[in-house]
Design a protein around this motif. Structure first.
Motif, mmCIF file in Angstrom:
data_model
loop_
_atom_site.group_PDB
_atom_site.id
_atom_site.type_symbol
_atom_site.label_atom_id
_atom_site.label_comp_id
_atom_site.label_asym_id
_atom_site.label_seq_id
_atom_site.Cartn_x
_atom_site.Cartn_y
_atom_site.Cartn_z
ATOM 1 N N UNK A 209 24.390 2.008 -4.095
ATOM 2 C CA UNK A 209 23.205 1.039 -4.093
ATOM 3 C C UNK A 209 22.016 1.704 -4.630
ATOM 4 N N UNK A 210 21.094 0.926 -5.318
ATOM 5 C CA UNK A 210 19.917 1.426 -5.848
ATOM 6 C C UNK A 210 18.811 1.325 -5.069
ATOM 7 N N UNK A 211 17.872 2.584 -5.008
ATOM 8 C CA UNK A 211 16.696 2.532 -4.282
ATOM 9 C C UNK A 211 15.706 3.216 -4.782
ATOM 10 N N UNK A 212 14.491 2.673 -5.191
ATOM 11 C CA UNK A 212 13.552 2.812 -5.906
ATOM 12 C C UNK A 212 12.471 3.904 -5.380
ATOM 13 N N UNK A 213 11.599 3.934 -6.338
ATOM 14 C CA UNK A 213 10.504 5.268 -5.860
ATOM 15 C C UNK A 213 9.067 4.533 -6.110
ATOM 16 N N UNK A 214 8.070 4.629 -5.543
ATOM 17 C CA UNK A 214 6.828 4.278 -5.286
ATOM 18 C C UNK A 214 5.803 5.213 -5.024
ATOM 19 N N UNK A 215 4.370 4.963 -5.533
ATOM 20 C CA UNK A 215 3.302 5.717 -4.864
ATOM 21 C C UNK A 215 2.192 4.517 -4.807
ATOM 22 N N UNK A 216 1.548 4.758 -3.870
ATOM 23 C CA UNK A 216 0.536 3.628 -3.696
ATOM 24 C C UNK A 216 -1.015 4.266 -3.583
ATOM 25 N N UNK A 217 -1.877 3.939 -4.246
ATOM 26 C CA UNK A 217 -3.164 4.625 -4.170
ATOM 27 C C UNK A 217 -4.158 3.748 -3.764
ATOM 28 N N UNK A 218 -4.927 3.832 -2.761
ATOM 29 C CA UNK A 218 -5.903 3.150 -2.210
ATOM 30 C C UNK A 218 -7.322 3.595 -2.526
ATOM 31 N N UNK A 219 -8.398 3.029 -3.121
ATOM 32 C CA UNK A 219 -9.535 3.492 -3.420
ATOM 33 C C UNK A 219 -10.869 2.817 -3.056
ATOM 34 N N UNK A 220 -11.796 3.295 -2.165
ATOM 35 C CA UNK A 220 -12.647 2.355 -1.720
ATOM 36 C C UNK A 220 -13.973 2.934 -2.270
#
Length: 434
Positions: free
Chosen positions: A263-274
């Motif tokens: 199965x395929x499993x992805x990668x992610x990075x989330x950035x929150x800037x205030x």
């Protein structure tokens, strides 16, 4: 105390959905969660001082999805539209309401003619090899990597064809109070029917035989039941036994273990800037870039951190960045500070500001590297060429004792979503009950 009818490993959307449904039928349920909170890839951060919340994980309801919307209505949890203008920053200009992939109709026509599934990368190189399609190939790779968090060299062309032809981009929602309110509701339903949820319970070993299973946690505690539901992220199932979140099965799984790796499993990075203000809406920005972004909800670019969104229609000071697929995987080992610098540089290039000015205006920031988190190890699933066969295997219980649940086992058009996880959790519960 540690004995139940059913053990559920993982207190994310799939695990809590299954727990709620099973406990409601009178089954004795124990949920074991490795982290110090429920939610899994749903992680709502609440600020008691301001009363505001931010989503560190799942954020949108991507469409009028029946299970998610039905549960929100059942729980009395309001939700609001998140539909907004999508803008592209490309070669120094802001463009909206145009196709973000050149030759889109031709691409779909060629996909519709495809008889044998291949990876989207192989498909593009075969059908559109000429220089005139170079830009289209790049756009497709970026879309597959960004939206599906997938590796284009592995992602199924058939699955992407199905996804692209069934999307409803106009229907986007956010959950009032954050997605965690829905998870809290499911956890409450489980507990009200005598279900138990244990946090910081890192399952390391599962011993099983038909009709009998034991889960051993990192601290040596043993939990026993007749059946077990594995509702951990696919990345954890793919992990080796020596990794923090890895689980060893005794006796080892064979066909199911092979299916997990297929199965395929992805990668992610989330950035929150205030920032000190939502400068992207300001008159100063409008003058500097030569146009208004008043209705902008989503921003696509070719920058290092390519995808951004606002909290539109709210005029929030939070700008969210997103990078997925192989590019996120390549940044897995980078520090949060290094990723922050790349994020600020990306925004500086887009809005024609200096990094120093953005740093001065930055009030708070958070980098959420889901690919590096030991109890997640990635983002969400995507279909490989062999995914259908693998999914059929994993949706088949082992001796009516071991069951799998999660968004990666969903077969509809809302892959990789909370809807997919909830649907899978409900499906497993119905299978066990029947």
């Amino acid at each position: 105390m540690n004995t139940a009818d059913i053990l559920i490993v993982g207190a994310g959307a799939a695990g809590l959905m299954a727990a709620s449904e099973l406990a409601n039928t009178g089954k004795k349920v124990i949920v074991l969660e490795a982290d110090n909170r429920i939610g899994g890839r749903i992680h709502t951060q609440y600020d008691a001082t301001t009363g505001e919340y931010t989503e560190l994980g799942a954020e949108f309801v991507h469409g009028d999805l029946p299970v998610t919307i039905g549960l929100l209505n059942e729980a009395g949890i309001p939700y609001r539209s998140a539909s907004a203008e999508m803008v592209q920053y490309d070669e120094g200009a802001f463009v909206e309401n145009e196709s973000f992939i050149e030759h889109w109709d031709l691409l779909i026509d060629k996909l519709n003619s495809l008889q044998q599934d291949v990876s989207i990368e192989e498909f593009m190189l075969k059908e559109f090899p000429d220089d005139e399609y170079a830009r289209m190939r790049t756009s497709v790779r970026q879309f597959v990597s960004g939206y599906d968090t997938a590796d284009p060299q592995k992602a199924s062309s058939f699955a992407l064809r199905k996804e692209w032809q069934s999307e409803d981009d106009s229907a986007q929602h956010r959950v009032a109070g954050g997605y965690v309110t829905l998870l809290n509701y499911l956890a409450g339903e489980c507990k009200s029917n005598n279900g138990q949820i244990f946090l910081n319970a890192i399952v390391k070993d599962i011993y099983w035989s038909p009709g009998k299973v034991s889960a051993i946690t990192a601290d040596g505690t043993a939990y026993h039941a007749q059946q077990i539901v594995l509702a951990v992220p696919l990345g954890v199932l793919k992990a080796g036994e020596g990794q923090t979140g890895g689980i060893a099965f005794h006796p080892p799984l064979k066909a199911h273990a092979e299916a997990i790796q297929g199965m395929g499993f992805g990668s992610v990075i989330k950035i929150l800037l205030e920032f000190d203000e939502a400068f992207w809406y300001s008159e100063e920005t409008e003058v500097r870039i030569g146009r208004s972004l008043d209705n902008m909800g989503y921003l696509l670019s070719q920058e290092e951190i390519p995808t951004w969104w606002t909290q539109f229609p709210e005029r929030s000071n939070i700008f969210t960045g997103w990078i997925g697929g192989p590019d996120a995987e390549a940044k897995k080992e980078k520090t949060d500070e290094e990723i922050l610098v790349q994020a600020l540089q990306s925004l500086a290039n887009i809005f024609r500001l200096s990094v120093e000015e953005l740093q001065q205006r930055l009030k708070a920031w958070k980098v959420v590297n889901w690919t590096a988190k030991p109890f997640t190890l990635g983002s969400y699933a995507y279909d490989t060429v062999n995914a259908l066969v693998c999914r059929n295997t994993l949706n088949t219980p082992i001796d009516d004792t071991l069951f799998f649940a999660g968004e990666y086992l969903y077969e509809g058009t809302a892959m990789g979503t909370v809807e997919a996880a909830l649907t899978s959790g409900r499906g497993v519960a119905e299978m066990i009950i029947s």
